[in-house]
Every structure is written in structure tokens, then in C-alpha cells.
Design an enzyme around this catalytic site. Structure first.
Site, mmCIF file in Angstrom:
data_model
loop_
_atom_site.group_PDB
_atom_site.id
_atom_site.type_symbol
_atom_site.label_atom_id
_atom_site.label_comp_id
_atom_site.label_asym_id
_atom_site.label_seq_id
_atom_site.Cartn_x
_atom_site.Cartn_y
_atom_site.Cartn_z
ATOM 1 N N ASP A 99 0.769 -1.269 -0.069
ATOM 2 C CA ASP A 99 0.049 0.078 0.053
ATOM 3 C C ASP A 99 0.838 1.236 0.133
ATOM 4 O OD1 ASP A 99 -1.651 2.024 0.607
ATOM 5 O OD2 ASP A 99 -2.347 1.085 2.418
ATOM 6 N N GLN A 119 0.829 6.519 1.179
ATOM 7 C CA GLN A 119 1.480 7.514 2.005
ATOM 8 C C GLN A 119 2.972 7.395 1.754
ATOM 9 O OE1 GLN A 119 -0.071 9.887 3.826
ATOM 10 N NE2 GLN A 119 -2.169 8.864 3.821
ATOM 11 N N LYS A 160 -3.071 12.452 -3.260
ATOM 12 C CA LYS A 160 -2.113 12.610 -2.069
ATOM 13 C C LYS A 160 -0.724 13.095 -2.603
ATOM 14 C CE LYS A 160 -4.060 9.061 0.716
ATOM 15 N NZ LYS A 160 -4.926 9.904 1.634
#
Length: 408
Positions: free
Chosen positions: A198, A201, A224
Site C-alpha cells: 500500500d 502514504q 495525495k
């Protein structure tokens, strides 16, 4: 380019909120967009708007070139082996669900294992719960250390020869932990498992090299990383994508259709049914150009410096508890201020023009592990400054005074 110059490129930052200059400390939820990204999307709609891979007219050719050009930028940005390994999606959530439904459900059987961590965002937890329920596979968790980090020995102890999938966040959206995904991938592969990362971030904040990480799948979101909402990407090793089944069917992803059967296009298009988010891809390509003009190493350096300063300043506030490691963390700080509810903290900060996140951050199991219902989170990006953190600290001291009865 210094931070002051960078800030000038973000129009949304040049405003007042509740009578105060905006301090935006919620980039882990979504980043702001520079002028170049906004203008790229505007230009597409004003001059090139058309569907892709279909029309032979000039606008169709321009749109297709822009869309596929954005794919080339994503592939280069994460060092994919080829553009065939980059699938455009709506974002990280969609990408992870594609792997869970199109790959894991096919290969997993009863008694097989799926290994994740308690720090995962719901987008990297619920899909694996569903795979386990559908196949009879067992969901296992790598234990966390007291500061929320993980030890490689615990990874070794959790992954077994029955493990088929290991899926781990590169950077925790709550703890700021940067996980050793390259080492975890090596352990997973040694046991015959596939490694899913993932990257929601991590991609905006670190230099990512999927070939060096040797992950099998990697998911990212454009919004993001200075790009628009509704666009992201799934990287997958070509051999795996070739054998993976699409989960969305319709126009553009087909090769041949007859009344009772169909065949699929080659990579990457077999996973992109229907009209894609063309303007989003164009905006994501512009965002990558912008980030590369600054330099990912410089962005990481700036954020680590800011985070160290934030931890130092916030640690000065009595009764404020910081979650996660105090050093070697990504650009966010999650905390609670005594017994004041995080929503109340965020509300008071908002009256001072400071935007933070409050809640469970789509990580309810992690909140239970932390023994709290929710937390406040300040997250930083390339446009934030030490002055932003000073404003945050001053407003938190004001909040503490206002809710004095709930502190201590």
C-alpha cells in the site's frame, strides 16, 4: 526552489480561514494542488477533450497521447519495468481491491494464509478479510512493537509456507512508521508468497523504486501527491498481471466479443474497462512533473526536518501524547491532548485557521491497539514550514487552556 517559492505555486494556501491565514496540516488525507496541475487539467478540457483509444480525429489522438504519456510518467516515477505494468485506477483503494478480487481470490484456498499488520488502513484490511471469508484462507497479523513499528523477526515468525499473500503499508497514515517493505518482500518470496504494498502514504513523500523493492503489486493515489482526486495506479509484475483476471468488464478492455464468450486486450488495457479518468491522468502526469522538479530526495529531507521539529515542539506540551516512534518517522504526527476529544481539538484549531484531521483515520483496529477511540493528526508536505508548526503549537496551548477541566 525554497519553501516560500513552492508555497506561491499553491493558490489555495493564499487565503484566510475564520479570519486567519490558512495553515493546512492535512496532506495525509489529501494534498493541495499546484498551479501547473490545475492548468494541465484546464488545458485538457479546453483544447483536447475527447475519448481515448477510439477516434482517429485530432482531438482523440491528442487525448490518447496525453493519457498514455501520463502512464509513461507514472512508470518512470516508480521505476516500473514497462508501461504494461501500470494500470490506471480510481486510487489506492480500487487498486488493492483489484489485487484482492482478481488475483488473491483465484490463488487462495482453504487453509492458506494472508499476512498483514494491525496498522493497515481499512483499504488494505477489509479486502483481505473478504478474500479470507470467500476462500477459507486465514488472516494473520504481524505483531507491533510498543512504538508501533515491526520487527523482521516477527515477520519471519508470522509468514509460513502456507502464506500466499503478504500486504503491508509502506508508511502508516497514523503512526508515521516507515516499514521495511523490501526486507519483508524478500521474506515473503522465500516462502513462495506474493508481496503487496500500500503506497498511498509513501509515493508522495519518498523516492519509490518498485523493482528495487521487488514487490509484486504496488498501489498509489494521485490526490495525495499533488494530483487530482479520482485517479491512481496499480503496479503489478507483468507475469502476474497477465494471469490476473479483470474485475470490471465492458468497452475498451476487450479484444473480441461474440454472443457467448469474449477475450481481453493485452496489458495494461485489459484492466481499464470503460471511459477512463482521462483528465485525472493528465493531472497526475503534471503532478509527477512538479514533484520531480523539486526532487523526491529534497521533499523527504524537508519533511523529516519538519517532523523532527514538530515532535520536539509538541513534546513540550504537557499532557499531549504522541503515537508512534519519536524518531525516524514520515511526515505526520498523531496525538491526543489529555482527555479532550480530537474532534474538539480540531474544531478549536479550525477557528484559528489550522486544518488537521481528527477521527480513527480509517484504522479502527489500530485505534483499539492504541487503546483510544480516535486521535488528532497533523500531516506535512513540501509546502509546510516551521511557522505552520509554531501556529499549531500556539493553538494547541489555547485549546488546552480552554478545556483545562479535561486535561490532567
Amino acid at each position: 526552489m525554497n519553501t516560500k517559492e513552492i508555497r506561491q505555486l499553491f493558490p489555495i494556501l493564499h487565503q484566510e480561514v475564520n479570519g486567519h491565514p490558512l495553515v493546512y496540516l492535512d496532506s495525509a488525507a489529501t494534498s493541495q494542488k499546484p498551479v501547473s496541475v490545475i492548468e494541465a487539467i484546464k488545458h485538457y478540457y479546453e483544447f483536447d477533450n475527447s475519448n481515448v483509444h477510439r477516434g482517429v480525429h485530432t482531438l482523440g489522438s491528442r487525448a490518447t497521447d496525453a493519457y498514455e504519456g501520463a502512464r509513461e510518467k507514472v512508470a518512470k516515477f516508480i521505476n516500473a519495468g514497462s508501461t504494461e505494468e501500470v494500470i490506471f485506477t480510481r486510487g489506492t483503494t480500487t487498486a488493492l481491491n483489484m489485487v484482492a478480487s482478481g488475483y488473491a481470490r483465484v490463488i487462495c484456498q482453504e487453509g492458506d494464509e494472508i499476512v498483514i499488520t494491525p496498522m493497515e488502513h481499512h483499504s488494505n484490511l477489509i479486502p483481505w478479510q473478504q478474500v479470507a471469508k470467500a476462500t477459507g484462507a486465514v488472516l494473520k497479523y504481524i505483531p507491533l512493537q510498543e512504538d508501533g513499528s515491526i520487527l523482521l523477526q516477527d515477520v519471519e515468525d508470522t509468514i509460513t509456507e502456507r502464506t500466499k499473500i503478504v500486504s503491508v503499508t509502506y508508511v502508516s497514515n497514523v503512526l508515521g512508521v516507515v516499514n521495511p517493505v523490501k526486507a519483508i518482500a524478500e521474506i515473503a518470496h522465500r516462502h513462495g508468497a506474493k508481496m503487496v504494498v500500500d503506497g498511498a502514504q509513501s509515493t508522495p513523500h519518498l523516492k519509490v523504486d518498485v523493482q528495487d523493492l521487488d514487490c509484486d503489486f504496488y498501489a498509489l493515489s494521485g490526490h495525495k501527491m499533488c494530483g487530482p482526486t479520482g485517479i491512481g495506479a496499480l503496479y503489478g509484475k507483468k507475469t502476474l498481471l497477465e494471469h490476473m483476471e479483470p474485475i470490471e468488464f465492458g468497452g475498451e478492455m476487450i479484444d473480441h466479443v461474440d454472443l457467448y464468450d469474449s477475450t481481453w486486450k493485452e496489458l495494461p488495457w485489459k484492466f481499464e474497462g470503460g471511459t477512463p479518468v482521462i483528465a485525472g491522468a493528465v493531472g497526475l502526469g503534471a503532478a509527477i512533473d512538479f514533484l520531480e522538479s523539486i526532487g523526491m530526495d529534497e521533499i523527504e529531507r524537508h519533511e523529516r526536518q519538519l517532523t523532527a521539529y514538530a515532535v520536539e515542539r509538541l513534546s513540550e506540551i504537557e499532557d499531549l501524547k504522541i503515537y508512534g516512534p519519536l524518531t525516524d518517522r514520515a511526515g505526520l504526527v498523531t496525538f491526543n491532548l489529555g482527555d479532550v476529544h480530537p474532534h474538539d481539538v480540531a474544531t478549536v484549531l479550525d477557528t484559528d485557521g489550522i486544518a488537521i484531521r481528527a477521527g480513527h483515520h480509517c484504522c479502527q483496529p489500530l485505534m483499539r491497539w492504541l487503546q483510544v477511540s480516535s486521535t488528532a493528526r497533523a500531516s506535512f508536505y513540501l509546502y509546510n514550514t516551521e511557522e505552520d508548526i509554531d501556529r499549531l503549537v500556539a493553538s494547541l496551548l489555547k485549546t488546552k487552556e480552554y478545556f483545562g477541566h479535561a486535561i490532567g
